[in-house]
Write an enzyme that holds these catalytic residues in place. Sequence first.
Site, PDB file in Angstrom:
ATOM      1  N   GLU A  36       0.835  -1.310  -0.087  1.00 64.14           N
ATOM      2  CA  GLU A  36       0.180   0.024   0.054  1.00 64.14           C
ATOM      3  C   GLU A  36       1.037   1.324   0.049  1.00 64.14           C
ATOM      4  OE1 GLU A  36      -3.050  -0.372  -0.404  1.00 64.14           O
ATOM      5  OE2 GLU A  36      -3.597  -2.329   0.142  1.00 64.14           O
ATOM      6  N   CYS A  71      -8.126  -1.276   8.211  1.00 67.65           N
ATOM      7  CA  CYS A  71      -6.688  -1.369   7.656  1.00 67.65           C
ATOM      8  C   CYS A  71      -6.200   0.292   7.295  1.00 67.65           C
ATOM      9  CB  CYS A  71      -6.450  -2.057   6.661  1.00 67.65           C
ATOM     10  SG  CYS A  71      -6.617  -3.701   7.011  1.00 67.65           S
ATOM     11  N   HIS A  81      -1.519  -5.341   2.199  1.00 64.13           N
ATOM     12  CA  HIS A  81      -2.756  -6.303   2.241  1.00 64.13           C
ATOM     13  C   HIS A  81      -2.349  -7.706   1.799  1.00 64.13           C
ATOM     14  CE1 HIS A  81      -5.876  -3.162   3.023  1.00 64.13           C
ATOM     15  NE2 HIS A  81      -6.194  -4.097   3.490  1.00 64.13           N
TER      16      HIS A  81
HETATM   17  N1  PCA Z   1      -8.470  -6.169   6.551  1.00 63.67           N
HETATM   18  C1  PCA Z   1      -9.717  -5.288   6.986  1.00 63.67           C
HETATM   19  C2  PCA Z   1      -9.420  -4.802   8.157  1.00 63.67           C
HETATM   20  C3  PCA Z   1      -8.757  -6.165   9.123  1.00 63.67           C
HETATM   21  C4  PCA Z   1      -8.298  -6.932   7.942  1.00 63.67           C
HETATM   22  O1  PCA Z   1      -7.552  -7.743   8.231  1.00 63.67           O
HETATM   23  C5  PCA Z   1      -9.038  -4.086   6.067  1.00 63.67           C
HETATM   24  O2  PCA Z   1      -8.769  -4.407   4.784  1.00 63.67           O
HETATM   25  O3  PCA Z   1      -9.635  -3.180   6.235  1.00 63.67           O
END
Ligand code: PCA
Length: 527
Positions: free
Chosen positions: A78, A141, A163
Amino acid sequence: MKFLLTGFEPFNKNNINPSWEAVSALPTKFDDNDLVAVCLPVVYDKCWEALEEAIVCHKPDVVICCGLANKRTAISLEKQALNIMDAIIPDNAGVLYSGQAICENGSNSLETSLNLEILFNQLNKSRIPTEISLSAGKYVCNNLYYHLLSNQQKYGYKGLFVHVPDTSVLSISDMSNAILKLISAIFATDYCEKDFLVHVDILEALRSKDLHIVYSGPKGFLSAHTEAYDYFYMSAPNLECARYLCSLLPKEWDCVNTHHLYEIDALNEIAPMACNYKCCLATYQHKELLPLNNNCDIRPLTLENLDYAAMRYHLFRNKDYLAERISEGEMWGAWVDGKLCGFIGLHDEGAMGILEVDPDSRRLHLGTELESWLINYRVSNGAYAYCQIVEGNNASMGLQGRLGLTFSDFQVCWVRRKEKARPVKLSFYSKVYQIVKAIPCGKVATYAQIAEIAGSPKAIRAVGNALHNNPDPNTIPCWRVVSSKGKLSSNYAFGGAQAQASLLEKDGISISKDTIDLDKFQWRITR
Ligand code: PCA
């Protein structure tokens, strides 16, 4: 360095959260770096609180937070966090946000300071599906990432959010591996950036080449370059560490690019070394592009210009090397009134160089023009624009100085083993040509087979490129190379598939539907 790694607890309809599974499976030490793992709640108001507590307690240099993104098909690095909370599902405390800011008066977006191109390349070259993502979503997140990035200066760490996809795309152990690769690459980048001018070559290689990091930690950096030529990059903070890195070299090593003079001493202790070139690195560190005169036409060289270039290039007289650089699209010429008057190129490892200008056109300052053009090209592509200057080349020092490049000390060395562990190294293209010459009449080989024999099993496409640019199709029988299914090459460079078929038939090989029975005709090497 200390790395704090976090994953999230399960949320929504997920029974497990692979981000935490992958993080909790990591060791507590990796290449002498310390790793600490923490699981965070999927709650807007609590996740940063929990992370901040861990940051205060462990004082990490780098924080990598991981979360699950169900719909993604790759590891997402990200780039930024947005100042917004907006999701159709509530967090684990039942709270739903639709369009609120995370921080009133805060900036709209914050960016990581890590070099994502390097991280992307390191994962991608290891065949881990990876992407650089411009949005971490607007759920928990992203919320965590925004806080992570806003507090970097206060606590003195560098932050990254990653992610992971769900386990149908990537197994937990692949995810853990990907995180370890990130750790190596982040450490290496940090180490190199601390003494930027002497390590810019390693940074560029990390960004764009197929490097295998052998070690990256407090004892320095060691990597194997595995594209066309094999050599190692070494950099150690002191002699003791250099000795340690030497102990990690495989038995058959041949060439090492060192970054401190005591590394040569350490190498000499294990085998007599010859120092080929002692260089300084000159780097263009500015963002602004250089002005051009536009007094010549600059465009890529083609193999038709190979003889021209080979006759003029002073540094090493290896025509195959220049043929390869031209075929890879990494050499450019300057034409004045339709006449080629000089050229410049990129070396295999990413350094700018291979610059020659005909004496009678020097008054046009084509050297300056070519180099300015190449620097602009590199800078615009996000590359590190650097060159290596061999000690004593004062003309080159002068040119680089005038163009505003900054110099390192003469610390960088290409060192080779005096007693060869292996026969003399050939360029990859030469190796390919030698192997292809050995295919007997009446037999065929596959591209993959040639790549394998040449010692670079992944370089199948490069074998194709080498053959497509066969400098001598009469003596190098490139028609004897077919696909792994035995198919002829539809764009056979010397007259198309039909021409290839008739040459093979002359060899006594039968072809049906453009295909050759490999069981019958494949060349098998017996040793
Ligand atoms: N993914 C979520 C929140 C917790 C996670 O593992 C997200 O992408 O916001």
